[in-house]
Write a protein that holds these residues in place. Sequence first.
Motif, PDB file in Angstrom:
ATOM      1  N   CYS A 124      -2.990  27.197  16.646  1.00 14.92           N
ATOM      2  CA  CYS A 124      -2.355  28.417  16.143  1.00 14.92           C
ATOM      3  C   CYS A 124      -1.057  28.720  16.881  1.00 14.92           C
ATOM      4  O   CYS A 124      -0.098  29.194  16.272  1.00 14.92           O
ATOM      5  CB  CYS A 124      -3.306  29.606  16.275  1.00 14.92           C
ATOM      6  N   ILE A 125      -1.023  28.469  18.177  1.00 10.73           N
ATOM      7  CA  ILE A 125       0.145  28.842  18.972  1.00 10.73           C
ATOM      8  C   ILE A 125       1.256  27.793  18.880  1.00 10.73           C
ATOM      9  O   ILE A 125       2.423  28.127  18.674  1.00 10.73           O
ATOM     10  CB  ILE A 125      -0.250  29.067  20.439  1.00 10.73           C
ATOM     11  N   ILE A 126       0.923  26.530  19.022  1.00  7.31           N
ATOM     12  CA  ILE A 126       1.942  25.482  19.131  1.00  7.31           C
ATOM     13  C   ILE A 126       2.132  24.705  17.834  1.00  7.31           C
ATOM     14  O   ILE A 126       3.239  24.627  17.292  1.00  7.31           O
ATOM     15  CB  ILE A 126       1.588  24.506  20.272  1.00  7.31           C
ATOM     16  N   TRP A 127       1.065  24.122  17.320  1.00  8.11           N
ATOM     17  CA  TRP A 127       1.209  23.130  16.256  1.00  8.11           C
ATOM     18  C   TRP A 127       1.538  23.745  14.907  1.00  8.11           C
ATOM     19  O   TRP A 127       2.303  23.174  14.130  1.00  8.11           O
ATOM     20  CB  TRP A 127      -0.017  22.228  16.205  1.00  8.11           C
ATOM     21  N   TYR A 128       0.985  24.911  14.578  1.00  9.31           N
ATOM     22  CA  TYR A 128       1.366  25.563  13.324  1.00  9.31           C
ATOM     23  C   TYR A 128       2.819  26.028  13.384  1.00  9.31           C
ATOM     24  O   TYR A 128       3.531  25.988  12.386  1.00  9.31           O
ATOM     25  CB  TYR A 128       0.446  26.733  13.003  1.00  9.31           C
ATOM     26  N   THR A 129       3.257  26.458  14.559  1.00  4.96           N
ATOM     27  CA  THR A 129       4.660  26.850  14.727  1.00  4.96           C
ATOM     28  C   THR A 129       5.574  25.650  14.526  1.00  4.96           C
ATOM     29  O   THR A 129       6.623  25.753  13.878  1.00  4.96           O
ATOM     30  CB  THR A 129       4.866  27.462  16.119  1.00  4.96           C
ATOM     31  N   LEU A 130       5.183  24.503  15.072  1.00  2.00           N
ATOM     32  CA  LEU A 130       5.965  23.280  14.877  1.00  2.00           C
ATOM     33  C   LEU A 130       6.016  22.902  13.398  1.00  2.00           C
ATOM     34  O   LEU A 130       7.077  22.523  12.879  1.00  2.00           O
ATOM     35  CB  LEU A 130       5.382  22.133  15.704  1.00  2.00           C
ATOM     36  N   LEU A 131       4.890  23.011  12.707  1.00  2.00           N
ATOM     37  CA  LEU A 131       4.883  22.706  11.278  1.00  2.00           C
ATOM     38  C   LEU A 131       5.777  23.662  10.498  1.00  2.00           C
ATOM     39  O   LEU A 131       6.489  23.238   9.582  1.00  2.00           O
ATOM     40  CB  LEU A 131       3.453  22.758  10.729  1.00  2.00           C
ATOM     41  N   LEU A 132       5.739  24.942  10.835  1.00  2.00           N
ATOM     42  CA  LEU A 132       6.637  25.895  10.171  1.00  2.00           C
ATOM     43  C   LEU A 132       8.095  25.539  10.410  1.00  2.00           C
ATOM     44  O   LEU A 132       8.926  25.612   9.489  1.00  2.00           O
ATOM     45  CB  LEU A 132       6.356  27.319  10.659  1.00  2.00           C
ATOM     46  N   PHE A 133       8.417  25.145  11.630  1.00  2.00           N
ATOM     47  CA  PHE A 133       9.777  24.712  11.929  1.00  2.00           C
ATOM     48  C   PHE A 133      10.160  23.496  11.095  1.00  2.00           C
ATOM     49  O   PHE A 133      11.263  23.430  10.536  1.00  2.00           O
ATOM     50  CB  PHE A 133       9.922  24.404  13.423  1.00  2.00           C
ATOM     51  N   LEU A 134       9.261  22.514  11.001  1.00  2.00           N
ATOM     52  CA  LEU A 134       9.548  21.316  10.215  1.00  2.00           C
ATOM     53  C   LEU A 134       9.719  21.649   8.738  1.00  2.00           C
ATOM     54  O   LEU A 134      10.594  21.090   8.055  1.00  2.00           O
ATOM     55  CB  LEU A 134       8.455  20.270  10.416  1.00  2.00           C
ATOM     56  N   PHE A 135       8.895  22.560   8.198  1.00  2.00           N
ATOM     57  CA  PHE A 135       9.057  22.969   6.804  1.00  2.00           C
ATOM     58  C   PHE A 135      10.401  23.657   6.585  1.00  2.00           C
ATOM     59  O   PHE A 135      11.072  23.416   5.584  1.00  2.00           O
ATOM     60  CB  PHE A 135       7.924  23.909   6.369  1.00  2.00           C
ATOM     61  N   GLU A 136      10.782  24.532   7.505  1.00  6.09           N
ATOM     62  CA  GLU A 136      12.069  25.212   7.384  1.00  6.09           C
ATOM     63  C   GLU A 136      13.233  24.222   7.493  1.00  6.09           C
ATOM     64  O   GLU A 136      14.228  24.330   6.777  1.00  6.09           O
ATOM     65  CB  GLU A 136      12.208  26.312   8.444  1.00  6.09           C
TER      66      GLU A 136
END
Length: 146
Positions: A124-136
Amino acid sequence: MILAYGSVRWWKIFSPDQCSKINRFVTIFAVPLLSFHFISTNKPYTMNFRFITADTLQKIIMLFALALWTNFTRNGSLEWMITNFSLSTLPNTLVMGIPLLIAMYGHRIPESGSLMVQVVVLQCIIWYTLLLFLFEYYDAKLLIME
């Protein structure tokens, strides 16, 4: 998953409209509350750092391998890199993993559910944030190409 698919497709227990309402309930209420419960009960100072390091290392290795695949093959794309990363490294630990481990090991291994909670916290803290960044990043790339 097979039973859910069969209950809609073959046995007609649920209609597609009912399924969309159940999915909406799960998305808006159940998963966020379950996530909050597990994250709030996690003790960050007692986390198993060897386990966390191993989990993080395997995710970084997979991300690096997918980045190489994306950049050096003609079949690779950023969209497939994001999809393959999320499918290969972000298991459904919250809904299935924690209850399954607790059911399998119960109180014989007290750390069984705790390890999955630690993975969920970092997801929730690291990997979902990374995925959101990659999607953006992917969306920005498509916007620039237009």
